[in-house]
Design a protein around this motif. Structure first.
Motif, PDB file in Angstrom:
ATOM      1  N   TYR A 380      46.723  27.748  29.836  1.00 47.88           N
ATOM      2  CA  TYR A 380      46.822  29.046  31.200  1.00 47.88           C
ATOM      3  C   TYR A 380      48.077  29.428  30.859  1.00 47.88           C
ATOM      4  O   TYR A 380      47.674  30.729  30.588  1.00 47.88           O
ATOM      5  CB  TYR A 380      47.463  27.279  32.226  1.00 47.88           C
ATOM      6  CG  TYR A 380      47.244  28.405  33.075  1.00 47.88           C
ATOM      7  CD1 TYR A 380      46.250  28.551  34.748  1.00 47.88           C
ATOM      8  CD2 TYR A 380      49.046  29.070  34.056  1.00 47.88           C
ATOM      9  CE1 TYR A 380      46.485  29.575  35.637  1.00 47.88           C
ATOM     10  CE2 TYR A 380      49.001  29.358  35.394  1.00 47.88           C
ATOM     11  CZ  TYR A 380      48.091  30.291  35.429  1.00 47.88           C
ATOM     12  OH  TYR A 380      47.749  30.377  37.111  1.00 47.88           O
ATOM     13  N   THR A 393      45.641  41.767  39.618  1.00 48.72           N
ATOM     14  CA  THR A 393      47.040  41.616  40.493  1.00 48.72           C
ATOM     15  C   THR A 393      47.053  39.807  40.203  1.00 48.72           C
ATOM     16  O   THR A 393      46.591  39.154  39.284  1.00 48.72           O
ATOM     17  CB  THR A 393      46.426  41.560  41.965  1.00 48.72           C
ATOM     18  OG1 THR A 393      45.507  40.195  41.869  1.00 48.72           O
ATOM     19  CG2 THR A 393      45.863  42.401  42.554  1.00 48.72           C
ATOM     20  N   GLN A 394      48.294  39.482  40.242  1.00 47.95           N
ATOM     21  CA  GLN A 394      48.768  37.882  39.994  1.00 47.95           C
ATOM     22  C   GLN A 394      48.176  37.164  40.345  1.00 47.95           C
ATOM     23  O   GLN A 394      47.675  36.104  39.797  1.00 47.95           O
ATOM     24  CB  GLN A 394      50.225  37.704  40.490  1.00 47.95           C
ATOM     25  CG  GLN A 394      50.816  36.520  39.654  1.00 47.95           C
ATOM     26  CD  GLN A 394      51.354  37.123  38.928  1.00 47.95           C
ATOM     27  OE1 GLN A 394      51.905  38.415  38.723  1.00 47.95           O
ATOM     28  NE2 GLN A 394      51.880  35.806  38.210  1.00 47.95           N
ATOM     29  N   SER A 395      47.068  37.009  41.564  1.00 50.65           N
ATOM     30  CA  SER A 395      46.187  36.025  41.990  1.00 50.65           C
ATOM     31  C   SER A 395      45.331  36.849  40.811  1.00 50.65           C
ATOM     32  O   SER A 395      44.348  35.304  40.502  1.00 50.65           O
ATOM     33  CB  SER A 395      45.809  36.300  43.441  1.00 50.65           C
ATOM     34  OG  SER A 395      44.542  35.399  43.728  1.00 50.65           O
ATOM     35  N   GLU A 396      44.962  37.753  40.868  1.00 49.93           N
ATOM     36  CA  GLU A 396      43.847  37.153  39.658  1.00 49.93           C
ATOM     37  C   GLU A 396      44.559  37.192  38.327  1.00 49.93           C
ATOM     38  O   GLU A 396      43.195  36.336  37.560  1.00 49.93           O
ATOM     39  CB  GLU A 396      43.652  39.074  39.581  1.00 49.93           C
ATOM     40  CG  GLU A 396      42.787  39.693  40.666  1.00 49.93           C
ATOM     41  CD  GLU A 396      42.259  41.113  40.763  1.00 49.93           C
ATOM     42  OE1 GLU A 396      40.636  41.365  40.861  1.00 49.93           O
ATOM     43  OE2 GLU A 396      43.001  41.765  39.967  1.00 49.93           O
ATOM     44  N   LYS A 397      45.242  37.260  37.571  1.00 51.34           N
ATOM     45  CA  LYS A 397      45.551  37.051  36.886  1.00 51.34           C
ATOM     46  C   LYS A 397      45.338  34.719  36.351  1.00 51.34           C
ATOM     47  O   LYS A 397      45.290  34.521  35.457  1.00 51.34           O
ATOM     48  CB  LYS A 397      47.728  37.625  35.585  1.00 51.34           C
ATOM     49  CG  LYS A 397      47.531  38.720  35.938  1.00 51.34           C
ATOM     50  CD  LYS A 397      48.728  39.168  36.055  1.00 51.34           C
ATOM     51  CE  LYS A 397      49.075  40.122  35.191  1.00 51.34           C
ATOM     52  NZ  LYS A 397      50.130  40.974  35.567  1.00 51.34           N
ATOM     53  N   ALA A 398      46.274  34.612  38.317  1.00 55.30           N
ATOM     54  CA  ALA A 398      45.932  33.280  37.661  1.00 55.30           C
ATOM     55  C   ALA A 398      44.578  32.670  38.017  1.00 55.30           C
ATOM     56  O   ALA A 398      44.392  31.604  37.368  1.00 55.30           O
ATOM     57  CB  ALA A 398      46.953  32.856  39.461  1.00 55.30           C
ATOM     58  N   SER A 399      43.671  33.455  38.660  1.00 57.52           N
ATOM     59  CA  SER A 399      42.122  33.110  38.224  1.00 57.52           C
ATOM     60  C   SER A 399      41.682  32.963  37.105  1.00 57.52           C
ATOM     61  O   SER A 399      41.107  31.998  36.581  1.00 57.52           O
ATOM     62  CB  SER A 399      41.309  33.664  39.593  1.00 57.52           C
ATOM     63  OG  SER A 399      40.179  33.179  39.080  1.00 57.52           O
ATOM     64  N   GLU A 402      43.310  30.072  34.917  1.00 49.92           N
ATOM     65  CA  GLU A 402      42.168  28.576  35.278  1.00 49.92           C
ATOM     66  C   GLU A 402      41.082  28.874  33.941  1.00 49.92           C
ATOM     67  O   GLU A 402      40.796  27.681  33.852  1.00 49.92           O
ATOM     68  CB  GLU A 402      42.114  29.184  36.708  1.00 49.92           C
ATOM     69  CG  GLU A 402      41.544  27.703  36.878  1.00 49.92           C
ATOM     70  CD  GLU A 402      41.096  27.359  38.351  1.00 49.92           C
ATOM     71  OE1 GLU A 402      40.907  26.786  38.773  1.00 49.92           O
ATOM     72  OE2 GLU A 402      41.698  28.791  39.657  1.00 49.92           O
ATOM     73  N   GLY A 428      37.293  34.014  37.299  1.00 52.89           N
ATOM     74  CA  GLY A 428      38.484  34.854  36.777  1.00 52.89           C
ATOM     75  C   GLY A 428      36.816  35.226  35.410  1.00 52.89           C
ATOM     76  O   GLY A 428      37.663  35.665  34.698  1.00 52.89           O
TER      77      GLY A 428
END
Length: 465
Positions: A380, A393-399, A402, A428
Motif C-alpha cells: 500500500y 485525488t488523495q481519495s483516488e490514490k488511497a483506493s 488498496e 481503484g
C-alpha cells in the motif's frame, strides 16, 4: 557421507541383508567423486519391491540475516521498510521454523536454491550452516547452490544504531568449504567453471544443481550482479552429467537460482537466464523436463510450449521467497517406479514453532495474519509513493493503493491469476486500468492475467535417462 535414499530404503526395507547390499553399492558408486568432471560409477539394480515414494522440499531466497548483525535500530528499520518485503526482523525465527518443520515432517532431503543470505554476510553464512547441520542431524539431507546475493557481495552490511557498517562477505572457494557437507562432498561430478554439481539424491533420482549466478565482477562493479547465465563450459558439463545419470537409468531434476522461463508479462530483465533459449535447447536435448528455480520471489509455474510432437514440455517452478510473504516452500514427492513428481506450495508453520518453544511474541503466535498485514501495508505504502506525483485525488490514490495491497498479497502467493474478480470490481482497479503510462499500471495488469496452469501445484512425470 549422507544419502537421503538410504534413509528411505532403511525406513521401508524388508530385510537387513537387502538394505546392507544396497547401501554398500551406493557408497562404492560415490567414492572419490567430488570435484572433477569425471566419476567412478557402479550401476546398481534396484529391487522394485524396495522402491517407495519419498518426500523432499525445495526452498529458495531465504535471505537469512544473522541476528547479531542488527540491533533493531533506526538504520535497520529504514532498511527494512525501504526494501522489497523481506521479513528481516524475524529472519532467525523463520529459519528456526524451517528446522522445526523438517523435524516434524521429516522429508528425505531439502533443496535450497540460492540467495541463502541477505547480502552474502560471512556471519550469516556461518550461522545458516549451523542450522543446516541441525536439519541433517534430524535425518534430512540438505543440498544447496548459491544465488546472486551470496558471493563477493559488496553490499554485505551490519546495522548499528543509525549506521550501516560494511561487514565481511565470502568468495566462491569459501562457499564450497562452508557448504561442503550440503552437496559438494557427495557430488558425483562438479563443473570446473562454476559451483554446479550433480548428486544422487535418492533411488532413480539425481539432482542437477546449477550455479546460474554471475558474481566474479561484483567487487569491481560495487554491487551484486543480479542477472544469470550459463557458460558454454557449464552447458557442456550438463551434457556429460546427464550421461552419468543415464548409466544408472536415473531421472534428473534440474535446480537453479535464476528462472529458465519468464514468470511475468512485464518487460523486466535480470530474472530469466540471459541465455535461456540456449539452455532450453540443452535441457531438451537431454530430456530434462522439470526445473526448480527462485529469484523472482513470487510463486509461479510456467511451461515452455512444444513446437512439435517430438519435443517435451519443460516446466519451470519458481518457488516464492521464504523470506517474503507468504513464507513458504515447495513440498514434493517422487515415486521411483512411475517417476512421478508432485509439487505443492506449503507455508511454514511459524505459529506452531512459536507455541512449541514457549515464545510470547504475538506477531509470531499469529504469524500468518501478521505477515499478510505487514506485506499488504508495505505494498500500500509503495503504491501511494508511486502515485505521489500523479493527478489523482488523495481519495483516488488511497483506493488504488488498496487494490495494490490486496492484489500483491495474492500475486506473491500464486493465486491472483485464478482469483481476482472481486479486486477487479473495486473502484481503484478501474482507475489503474485508465493509467496508460508507468510501471505500476502495467504491473497491476500483469498480476490479474488469467492462468490456465496452477501456480501452487503441479504433477509431472520425469524422463528416464
Amino acid at each position: 557421507m549422507k544419502f537421503p535414499s538410504k534413509k528411505a530404503l532403511v525406513r521401508h526395507r524388508k530385510s537387513a541383508l537387502i538394505s546392507l547390499l544396497l547401501l554398500l553399492s551406493m557408497s562404492l558408486a560415490l567414492t572419490s567423486c567430488k570435484d572433477t568432471n569425471s566419476s567412478n560409477l557402479t550401476s546398481t539394480a534396484q529391487d522394485p519391491n524396495d522402491l517407495h515414494p519419498f518426500t523432499f522440499w525445495v526452498a529458495t531466497d531465504t535471505h537469512f540475516l544473522d541476528k547479531k548483525l542488527q540491533d533493531g535500530g533506526t538504520a535497520f528499520q529504514k532498511y527494512v521498510t525501504g526494501g522489497d518485503g523481506k521479513m528481516l526482523p524475524y529472519s532467525d525465527e523463520i529459519l528456526e521454523t524451517l528446522v522445526y518443520d523438517a523435524e516434524q515432517q521429516k522429508p528425505d532431503f531439502l533443496i535450497l536454491s540460492g540467495d541463502l543470505t541477505n547480502n552474502g554476510e560471512r556471519s550469516s553464512h556461518q550461522e545458516l550452516t549451523q542450522k543446516l547441520k541441525r536439519i541433517e542431524a534430524q535425518g534430512t539431507s540438505v543440498y544447496v547452490i548459491p544465488g546472486n546475493h551470496d558471493l563477493f557481495n559488496p553490499w554485505a552490511r551490519s546495522f548499528s544504531g543509525d549506521k550501516q557498517l560494511v561487514t565481511d562477505s565470502i568468495t566462491d572457494k569459501d562457499f564450497t568449504k562452508m557448504y561442503e557437507d550440503f552437496g559438494y562432498k557427495e557430488a558425483v561430478s562438479r563443473d570446473k567453471e562454476s559451483l554446479s554439481y550433480i548428486v544422487k539424491a535418492a533411488p532413480n533420482l539425481w539432482l542437477l544443481m546449477i550455479d546460474s549466478s554471475q558474481y566474479h565482477n561484483n567487487q569491481k562493479y560495487g554491487f551484486p550482479q543480479t542477472d544469470g547465465r550459463l557458460t558454454a563450459s557449464t552447458l557442456s558439463w550438463i551434457d556429460n552429467s546427464v550421461k552419468l545419470a543415464a548409466k544408472e537409468h536415473a531421472s534428473v531434476l534440474t535446480v537453479m537460482h535464476h528462472n529458465l522461463l519468464s514468470h511475468t508479462s512485464m518487460s523486466v530483465s535480470g530474472f530469466k537466464l540471459n541465455n535461456s533459449q540456449e539452455t532450453i535447447k540443452v535441457l531438451r536435448e537431454n530430456e530434462l523436463n522439470l526445473v526448480l528455480s527462485g529469484h523472482i520471489h513470487m510463486q509461479d509455474i510456467r511451461v515452455d510450449p512444444v513446437t512439435s510432437s517430438e519435443e517435451t514440455p519443460i516446466y519451470d517452478i519458481a518457488t516464492s521467497a521464504m523470506a517474503v510473504y507468504p513464507h513458504q516452500y515447495g513440498a514434493m514427492t517422487f515415486d521411483p517406479l512411475s517417476r512421478t513428481v508432485n509439487y505443492e506450495a506449503t507455508p511454514l508453520n511459524v505459529e506452531g514453532w512459536a507455541k512449541a518453544n514457549g515464545n510470547t511474541d504475538q506477531n509470531l503466535l499469529n504469524f500468518k495474519t501478521y505477515a499478510e498485514d505487514t506485506f499488504a501495508t508495505n505494498s500500500y505504502n509503495k503504491a501511494m509513493d508511486g502515485l505521489k506525483e500523479s493527478s489523482f485525488t488523495q481519495s483516488e490514490k488511497a483506493s488504488m493503493a488498496e487494490v495494490m495491497a490486496k492484489l500483491n498479497v495474492r500475486y506473491f502467493a500464486g493465486t491472483a491469476g485464478s482469483s481476482s474478480e472481486d479486486i477487479k470490481a473495486m473502484p481503484g482497479y478501474k482507475l489503474w486500468e485508465g493509467l496508460q503510462e508507468g510501471f505500476l499500471g502495467g504491473y497491476i495488469q500483469s498480476m490479474t492475467e488469467d492462468k490456465e496452469l496452477s501456480n501452487i501445484a503441479l504433477e509431472v512425470v520425469l524422463t528416464k535417462q
